[in-house]
Design a protein around this motif. Structure first.
Motif, PDB file in Angstrom:
ATOM      1  N   LEU A  77      31.973 -39.333   4.853  1.00  0.00           N
ATOM      2  CA  LEU A  77      30.722 -40.105   4.808  1.00  0.00           C
ATOM      3  C   LEU A  77      29.551 -39.321   5.376  1.00  0.00           C
ATOM      4  N   TYR A 130      29.007 -36.210   4.728  1.00  0.00           N
ATOM      5  CA  TYR A 130      28.691 -35.106   3.803  1.00  0.00           C
ATOM      6  C   TYR A 130      28.669 -33.779   4.579  1.00  0.00           C
ATOM      7  N   SER A 135      28.310 -42.586   1.346  1.00  0.00           N
ATOM      8  CA  SER A 135      27.972 -41.869   2.578  1.00  0.00           C
ATOM      9  C   SER A 135      27.691 -42.861   3.695  1.00  0.00           C
TER      10      SER A 135
END
Length: 229
Positions: A95, A97, A166
């Motif tokens: 989440l 990234y 995300s």
């Protein structure tokens, strides 16, 4: 060393508590859930977080039984900090990234805009709609720039940061849901086709159902529930 599960005070429909619960589930971080209401706040919660808002996470640090070291506590009482705590411990869905150095600063900037600018306008819009005030349309329009920017992002990819969900998606989800419910007809008829699809994807998910499962209030029975496994 004995490590006790963290304690999470939470309110069923509070958007800040909702986003914390969503990410705790995704990070697979078990906590002892204590559901509360704002009309009857537990003294135990107020003792560690006098501001009296949720969510409140109490980390109970290891106690050494042999040396009789008493348990210590760390309190996290901001929803975003709780989300980051969970993801820094475990982020199986990526989440954050992590492959993109610019991703987290970008997400935090948009979350701050949501919390400090969009949310106050949303509260005014909801209040005006509920009480049929003449200011309803002006407050709705004050929400529009932020909503339209989210719509624009979703024309580029399925989720707010890219092809996968995300931190940003889950941080904003409860607030977009509130906006959609303030005037359901206008939202469904408005220029939000991508945002509508995004919202439906999330609220119809198994994850959302787990996050929104209604547990008995803690003060009624003092029963805690393991949440997040």
């Amino acid at each position: 060393m004995v490590v006790a599960l963290p304690i999470l005070y939470s309110l069923q429909n509070c958007p800040y508590a909702m986003r914390a619960r969503l990410v705790i589930l995704l990070a697979q971080q078990p906590v002892l859930l204590r559901p509360i209401t704002m009309k009857n706040k537990p003294a135990e919660m107020l003792a560690v977080s006098p501001k009296g808002t949720v969510p409140v996470l109490i980390l109970r640090l290891p106690a050494d039984i042999d040396n009789k070291i008493k348990e210590k506590q760390q309190v996290i009482d901001e929803s975003l900090d709780i989300m980051l705590w969970a993801l820094q411990r475990n982020d199986p869905e990526n989440l954050l990234y992590s492959e993109r150095a610019d991703a987290l600063p970008e997400m935090l900037k948009i979350i701050e805009e949501n919390d400090k600018q969009f949310k106050p306008s949303l509260e005014k819009y909801k209040h005006a709609k509920r009480f049929h005030e003449k200011t309803e349309e002006s407050f709705r329009l004050a929400c529009e720039p932020f909503i339209q920017r989210l719509e624009q992002r979703l024309t580029q990819h399925e989720f707010l940061m890219g092809a996968a969900p995300s931190l940003l998606d889950y941080a904003l989800l409860p607030f977009v849901r509130q906006f959609s419910k303030a005037n359901r007809h206008l939202f469904l008829q408005g220029p939000y086709s991508h945002l509508q699809h995004w919202l439906n994807h999330h609220v119809q998910s198994h994850l959302y159902a787990r996050a929104m499962f209604k547990y008995p209030l803690w003060l009624d029975s003092h029963e805690e529930f393991v949440f997040g496994e």
